[in-house]
Design a protein around this motif. Structure first.
Motif, PDB file in Angstrom:
ATOM      1  N   ASP B 277     -39.203  37.093 -73.243  1.00 62.43           N
ATOM      2  CA  ASP B 277     -40.285  37.451 -72.333  1.00 62.43           C
ATOM      3  C   ASP B 277     -40.469  38.964 -72.301  1.00 62.43           C
ATOM      4  O   ASP B 277     -40.381  39.613 -71.264  1.00 62.43           O
ATOM      5  CB  ASP B 277     -39.984  36.914 -70.921  1.00 62.43           C
ATOM      6  N   CYS B 278     -40.688  39.547 -73.502  1.00 62.39           N
ATOM      7  CA  CYS B 278     -40.807  41.008 -73.583  1.00 62.39           C
ATOM      8  C   CYS B 278     -42.067  41.382 -74.361  1.00 62.39           C
ATOM      9  O   CYS B 278     -42.836  40.510 -74.770  1.00 62.39           O
ATOM     10  CB  CYS B 278     -39.585  41.594 -74.277  1.00 62.39           C
ATOM     11  N   SER B 279     -42.255  42.676 -74.569  1.00 64.36           N
ATOM     12  CA  SER B 279     -43.426  43.178 -75.295  1.00 64.36           C
ATOM     13  C   SER B 279     -43.468  42.623 -76.720  1.00 64.36           C
ATOM     14  O   SER B 279     -42.475  42.684 -77.458  1.00 64.36           O
ATOM     15  CB  SER B 279     -43.366  44.708 -75.344  1.00 64.36           C
ATOM     16  N   SER B 280     -44.621  42.072 -77.119  1.00 63.74           N
ATOM     17  CA  SER B 280     -44.724  41.490 -78.458  1.00 63.74           C
ATOM     18  C   SER B 280     -44.578  42.552 -79.540  1.00 63.74           C
ATOM     19  O   SER B 280     -43.923  42.328 -80.557  1.00 63.74           O
ATOM     20  CB  SER B 280     -46.071  40.790 -78.626  1.00 63.74           C
ATOM     21  N   ALA B 281     -45.203  43.711 -79.312  1.00 61.03           N
ATOM     22  CA  ALA B 281     -45.135  44.773 -80.321  1.00 61.03           C
ATOM     23  C   ALA B 281     -43.680  45.197 -80.520  1.00 61.03           C
ATOM     24  O   ALA B 281     -43.199  45.335 -81.650  1.00 61.03           O
ATOM     25  CB  ALA B 281     -45.990  45.957 -79.910  1.00 61.03           C
ATOM     26  N   GLY B 282     -42.972  45.381 -79.405  1.00 55.36           N
ATOM     27  CA  GLY B 282     -41.562  45.762 -79.490  1.00 55.36           C
ATOM     28  C   GLY B 282     -40.758  44.706 -80.234  1.00 55.36           C
ATOM     29  O   GLY B 282     -39.936  45.021 -81.100  1.00 55.36           O
ATOM     30  N   ALA B 283     -41.038  43.428 -79.909  1.00 58.78           N
ATOM     31  CA  ALA B 283     -40.297  42.340 -80.548  1.00 58.78           C
ATOM     32  C   ALA B 283     -40.584  42.291 -82.041  1.00 58.78           C
ATOM     33  O   ALA B 283     -39.692  42.002 -82.845  1.00 58.78           O
ATOM     34  CB  ALA B 283     -40.662  41.013 -79.888  1.00 58.78           C
ATOM     35  N   MET B 284     -41.841  42.586 -82.437  1.00 58.21           N
ATOM     36  CA  MET B 284     -42.173  42.584 -83.868  1.00 58.21           C
ATOM     37  C   MET B 284     -41.401  43.680 -84.602  1.00 58.21           C
ATOM     38  O   MET B 284     -40.950  43.487 -85.726  1.00 58.21           O
ATOM     39  CB  MET B 284     -43.670  42.782 -84.066  1.00 58.21           C
ATOM     40  N   VAL B 285     -41.264  44.830 -83.950  1.00 57.73           N
ATOM     41  CA  VAL B 285     -40.513  45.917 -84.582  1.00 57.73           C
ATOM     42  C   VAL B 285     -39.052  45.511 -84.726  1.00 57.73           C
ATOM     43  O   VAL B 285     -38.429  45.730 -85.775  1.00 57.73           O
ATOM     44  CB  VAL B 285     -40.640  47.227 -83.776  1.00 57.73           C
ATOM     45  N   VAL B 286     -38.498  44.876 -83.677  1.00 64.98           N
ATOM     46  CA  VAL B 286     -37.106  44.431 -83.750  1.00 64.98           C
ATOM     47  C   VAL B 286     -36.944  43.403 -84.875  1.00 64.98           C
ATOM     48  O   VAL B 286     -35.996  43.473 -85.660  1.00 64.98           O
ATOM     49  CB  VAL B 286     -36.648  43.853 -82.389  1.00 64.98           C
ATOM     50  N   ALA B 287     -37.909  42.477 -84.975  1.00 70.87           N
ATOM     51  CA  ALA B 287     -37.847  41.474 -86.045  1.00 70.87           C
ATOM     52  C   ALA B 287     -37.923  42.156 -87.411  1.00 70.87           C
ATOM     53  O   ALA B 287     -37.163  41.816 -88.326  1.00 70.87           O
ATOM     54  CB  ALA B 287     -38.991  40.475 -85.892  1.00 70.87           C
ATOM     55  N   GLY B 288     -38.805  43.147 -87.552  1.00 65.17           N
ATOM     56  CA  GLY B 288     -38.937  43.890 -88.812  1.00 65.17           C
ATOM     57  C   GLY B 288     -37.648  44.611 -89.156  1.00 65.17           C
ATOM     58  O   GLY B 288     -37.223  44.651 -90.317  1.00 65.17           O
ATOM     59  N   THR B 289     -36.996  45.183 -88.125  1.00 64.20           N
ATOM     60  CA  THR B 289     -35.734  45.890 -88.349  1.00 64.20           C
ATOM     61  C   THR B 289     -34.646  44.909 -88.774  1.00 64.20           C
ATOM     62  O   THR B 289     -33.830  45.213 -89.643  1.00 64.20           O
ATOM     63  CB  THR B 289     -35.297  46.633 -87.068  1.00 64.20           C
ATOM     64  N   ALA B 290     -34.662  43.699 -88.154  1.00 68.65           N
ATOM     65  CA  ALA B 290     -33.678  42.686 -88.534  1.00 68.65           C
ATOM     66  C   ALA B 290     -33.854  42.313 -90.003  1.00 68.65           C
ATOM     67  O   ALA B 290     -32.876  42.184 -90.746  1.00 68.65           O
ATOM     68  CB  ALA B 290     -33.828  41.457 -87.645  1.00 68.65           C
ATOM     69  N   LEU B 291     -35.117  42.183 -90.447  1.00 66.45           N
ATOM     70  CA  LEU B 291     -35.375  41.870 -91.858  1.00 66.45           C
ATOM     71  C   LEU B 291     -34.872  42.996 -92.756  1.00 66.45           C
ATOM     72  O   LEU B 291     -34.294  42.760 -93.818  1.00 66.45           O
ATOM     73  CB  LEU B 291     -36.875  41.648 -92.082  1.00 66.45           C
ATOM     74  N   PHE B 292     -35.090  44.231 -92.307  1.00 63.39           N
ATOM     75  CA  PHE B 292     -34.605  45.400 -93.055  1.00 63.39           C
ATOM     76  C   PHE B 292     -33.082  45.310 -93.217  1.00 63.39           C
ATOM     77  O   PHE B 292     -32.546  45.477 -94.316  1.00 63.39           O
ATOM     78  CB  PHE B 292     -35.012  46.685 -92.318  1.00 63.39           C
ATOM     79  N   CYS B 293     -32.389  45.021 -92.112  1.00 65.33           N
ATOM     80  CA  CYS B 293     -30.927  44.955 -92.162  1.00 65.33           C
ATOM     81  C   CYS B 293     -30.474  43.809 -93.067  1.00 65.33           C
ATOM     82  O   CYS B 293     -29.528  43.959 -93.843  1.00 65.33           O
ATOM     83  CB  CYS B 293     -30.351  44.769 -90.759  1.00 65.33           C
ATOM     84  N   ALA B 294     -31.179  42.671 -92.972  1.00 70.41           N
ATOM     85  CA  ALA B 294     -30.814  41.527 -93.805  1.00 70.41           C
ATOM     86  C   ALA B 294     -30.954  41.899 -95.280  1.00 70.41           C
ATOM     87  O   ALA B 294     -30.070  41.592 -96.095  1.00 70.41           O
ATOM     88  CB  ALA B 294     -31.695  40.334 -93.465  1.00 70.41           C
ATOM     89  N   ALA B 295     -32.048  42.583 -95.627  1.00 69.52           N
ATOM     90  CA  ALA B 295     -32.256  42.979 -97.019  1.00 69.52           C
ATOM     91  C   ALA B 295     -31.172  43.961 -97.464  1.00 69.52           C
ATOM     92  O   ALA B 295     -30.696  43.927 -98.597  1.00 69.52           O
ATOM     93  CB  ALA B 295     -33.641  43.609 -97.188  1.00 69.52           C
ATOM     94  N   TRP B 296     -30.776  44.816 -96.541  1.00 68.22           N
ATOM     95  CA  TRP B 296     -29.753  45.824 -96.840  1.00 68.22           C
ATOM     96  C   TRP B 296     -28.414  45.146 -97.153  1.00 68.22           C
ATOM     97  O   TRP B 296     -27.743  45.455 -98.132  1.00 68.22           O
ATOM     98  CB  TRP B 296     -29.632  46.749 -95.628  1.00 68.22           C
ATOM     99  N   VAL B 297     -28.061  44.177 -96.312  1.00 71.83           N
ATOM    100  CA  VAL B 297     -26.751  43.528 -96.452  1.00 71.83           C
ATOM    101  C   VAL B 297     -26.750  42.505 -97.574  1.00 71.83           C
ATOM    102  O   VAL B 297     -25.825  42.458 -98.377  1.00 71.83           O
ATOM    103  CB  VAL B 297     -26.341  42.865 -95.116  1.00 71.83           C
ATOM    104  N   PHE B 298     -27.808  41.682 -97.655  1.00 71.21           N
ATOM    105  CA  PHE B 298     -27.735  40.505 -98.528  1.00 71.21           C
ATOM    106  C   PHE B 298     -28.416  40.648 -99.875  1.00 71.21           C
ATOM    107  O   PHE B 298     -28.356  39.734-100.678  1.00 71.21           O
ATOM    108  CB  PHE B 298     -28.340  39.287 -97.809  1.00 71.21           C
ATOM    109  N   ASN B 299     -29.118  41.769-100.161  1.00 75.61           N
ATOM    110  CA  ASN B 299     -29.869  41.786-101.420  1.00 75.61           C
ATOM    111  C   ASN B 299     -28.913  41.685-102.601  1.00 75.61           C
ATOM    112  O   ASN B 299     -27.805  42.218-102.581  1.00 75.61           O
ATOM    113  CB  ASN B 299     -30.786  43.008-101.500  1.00 75.61           C
ATOM    114  N   PRO B 300     -29.336  40.959-103.645  1.00 77.53           N
ATOM    115  CA  PRO B 300     -28.414  40.581-104.708  1.00 77.53           C
ATOM    116  C   PRO B 300     -28.087  41.684-105.714  1.00 77.53           C
ATOM    117  O   PRO B 300     -27.172  41.508-106.513  1.00 77.53           O
ATOM    118  CB  PRO B 300     -29.140  39.424-105.405  1.00 77.53           C
ATOM    119  N   THR B 301     -28.795  42.822-105.699  1.00 80.26           N
ATOM    120  CA  THR B 301     -28.474  43.828-106.723  1.00 80.26           C
ATOM    121  C   THR B 301     -27.495  44.893-106.231  1.00 80.26           C
ATOM    122  O   THR B 301     -26.520  45.185-106.897  1.00 80.26           O
ATOM    123  CB  THR B 301     -29.741  44.511-107.262  1.00 80.26           C
ATOM    124  N   ASP B 302     -27.767  45.476-105.056  1.00 85.32           N
ATOM    125  CA  ASP B 302     -26.775  46.437-104.567  1.00 85.32           C
ATOM    126  C   ASP B 302     -26.574  46.298-103.052  1.00 85.32           C
ATOM    127  O   ASP B 302     -26.326  47.267-102.357  1.00 85.32           O
ATOM    128  CB  ASP B 302     -27.152  47.876-104.949  1.00 85.32           C
TER     129      ASP B 302
END
Lengths: 265, 321
Positions: B277-302
């Motif tokens: 129950d929070c700001s949608s824009a803020g939540a979208m940024v948090v979701a985008g950051t989570a995707l960034f972190c996931a790509a950082w940790v799990f990407n298959p090349t480095d």
């Protein structure tokens, strides 16, 4: 009585002179880096530009191509202002001047050499790709065409830059330290390529900082230190006196010069 | 049960928004997608040119441009606002170049000087002129728009068809034109970003490309600002491009991944906003950051995980015992 250069110029205006620089002065923050440069380079010459650090070697070729603002003087390429003859100029910048982590493939980089021949909104055609492949083959980099450029060694990076310059299909090439930090095999390949281009009537202006090899690689030398100290055939210009006046009283370099001159004799 | 984090109810968080409030959540998610996609596409080139923070600067600098446009036109119409922002974006770019080239001040400091002073000028202009005559234009509405209000805006009706709320349609157009411009001027953007000296020697002016990019950035920023606020815009200029960097080393693929990142951030953001129950824009940024972190940790090349495993597997061989 006209001098030989003048005679060539008047007999055949523009066509046998690839690069003409008159009274060129370039300044950074009001401090002159190049001062009153006069230069006439006939077609088909392989010219090494040598001089100490800070002599303005890179500045000279950048100013000649119109990449830097000039304080006075003018530059003509094949008898016309540089801007009118851009497609006839090829450029190999210093290898360190770009980010090799950039997300492009070897092929993408070589295709950039074709951009000057394409108009606005036009993409490289199949023909452009064929030319790029031929150029990669010439520097023995065709097997790497689809590699990401960050996976290349220094020598391979330099070969990619040379392939890109070849893809420009120009008549006058400016190269900024193409031999810097490359392996022996690449060095030999570059020398061979330079001579091949020269034999096809291309003019090459190559910034080089290693004196002993300069004498072997180039048939003409431009000794530069803010001004043109000397320009002419290597065996006439590569003399103790001229090199000393180019490098001034820098002791370490002077001993290298002495060594280089001894090696020559 | 924590009072700070509401219970996670799958039905409420994932099903209900689409089942019951499709109209409003759909528009919010679409708006988030178009903003993120447009910002992300432009952002790829900012990140490649090491100008990520210039985006931040430009987004603050548009304020005085919009204020002046408002004073001159006496309206908050789309066209004057766009023109004002465009001019301000270019003025900010010129100012940054001027300070950086004509003095000993380095580029990062020049950016800091240019955008704070332009932003301050905008605040003063609004204080002086906009408050008078009962017209509403204030720095809050420019910088802190709220994406949740997007479905309440008037609808665009074109040829008898209801297309959608004005901001969503406008943003869709901007995102589309952004993609089109990148396709049309791909080779100019590519060569001037990779090797500006070569570009100039080929007759492609790196300066023109630079100002065009900054000008278009201003347009993207201003069309997003009013309705979604600054946080989404500034974050999404950098996050999608940075995420794509982990997943591909080919620019066209990265641009495609940027759009995927935009879609995922928008949808995940909407659900996160419903859950917390929070700001949608803020939540979208948090979701985008989570995707960034996931790509950082799990990407298959480095990726971090991959590197950790590789070192674990290698370690016994290198250091026996």
């Amino acid at each position: 009585m006209p001098s030989p250069e003048n005679k060539v110029a008047t007999d055949n205006p523009g066509s046998d002179i690839s690069l003409e620089i008159h009274d060129l002065t370039v300044a950074y923050h009001k401090k002159p880096v190049l001062w009153g440069i006069d230069l006439v380079v006939p077609r088909g010459k392989l010219v090494g530009i040598v001089g100490p650090n800070g002599a303005g070697k890179s500045t000279l070729i950048k100013a000649a191509m119109g990449l830097l603002p000039i304080s006075s003087g003018w530059v003509k390429v094949f008898g016309e202002p540089v801007k009118k003859n851009l497609t006839r100029i090829g450029y190999v910048p210093q290898r360190e001047s770009v980010d090799w982590d950039f997300p492009v493939s070897v092929m993408d980089v070589v295709l950039m050499g074709r951009y000057g021949h394409l108009g606005l909104l036009r993409r490289p055609s199949k023909q452009d790709r064929d030319i790029a492949r031929e150029c990669l083959d010439k520097v023995k980099m065709l097997p790497y065409a689809n590699r990401q450029i960050s996976n290349l060694s220094g020598g391979q990076q330099q070969r990619v830059f040379l392939a890109r310059a070849l893809a420009q299909e120009s008549d006058l090439y400016f190269m900024d330290e193409p031999f810097a930090g490359v392996d022996a095999a690449t060095e030999a390949a570059i020398v061979e390529l330079l001579h091949e281009l020269k034999s096809r009537g291309k003019t090459l202006m190559v910034v080089h900082h290693d004196l002993p090899t300069a004498r072997r690689y180039f048939d003409s030398l431009l000794l530069l230190n803010m001004r043109v100290v000397a320009f002419g055939p290597t065996d006439q210009v590569f003399t103790h006196d001229l090199l000393q006046s180019t490098y001034g009283g820098r002791l370490t370099i002077l001993s290298e010069v002495a060594e280089a001159v001894r090696a020559k004799e | 049960m924590s009072p700070f984090v509401p219970d996670f109810d799958f039905q409420r968080v994932f099903i209900a928004p689409w089942a019951r409030d499709l109209a409003s959540f759909g528009w919010i998610a679409l708006m988030g997608f178009f903003v993120t996609a447009a910002c992300g596409l432009v952002g790829n080139f900012l990140v490649l040119r090491r100008m990520a923070l210039v985006g931040d600067a430009i987004s603050h600098s548009v304020l005085p441009g919009m204020a002046v446009a408002f004073i001159l036109s006496q309206s908050r119409g789309t066209l004057p606002m766009f023109l004002g922002a465009l001019v301000a974006g270019i003025v900010a770019t010129v100012l940054i170049e001027l300070i950086h080239k004509k003095s000993r001040v380095k580029q990062d400091a020049a950016i800091g000087i240019a955008f704070t002073s332009l932003f301050a000028l905008g605040v003063i202009l609004i204080n002086l002129y906009a408050g008078k005559g009962g017209v509403d234009l204030d720095q809050e509405c420019v910088l802190y728009g709220e994406i949740a209000f997007v479905p309440l805006e008037p609808m665009v009706v074109f040829a008898g068809q209801t297309l959608g709320p004005i901001p969503v349609v406008r943003m869709a157009l901007v995102a589309l034109v952004t993609a089109l411009l990148i396709v049309l001027f791909y080779k100019e953007l590519l060569v001037s970003s990779f090797d500006p000296a070569l570009a100039v020697s080929l007759g492609i002016s790196a300066t023109v490309v630079h100002y065009a990019l900054m000008g278009w950035l201003s347009v993207v920023v201003v069309s997003a600002f009013e309705s979604v606020g600054a946080i989404l815009v500034i974050a999404m200029l950098i996050l999608p491009a940075a995420t794509a960097t982990f997943l591909s080393r080919r620019l066209p693929v990265m641009l495609g991944l940027t759009i995927l990142h935009a879609a995922l951030s928008a949808v995940l953001g909407v659900h996160l906003a419903v859950w917390l129950d929070c700001s949608s824009a803020g939540a979208m940024v948090v979701a985008g950051t989570a995707l960034f972190c996931a790509a950082w940790v799990f990407n298959p090349t480095d990726g971090l995980l991959y590197r950790w495993f590789r070192e674990r597997l290698k370690a016994p061989a290198v250091h026996p015992g």
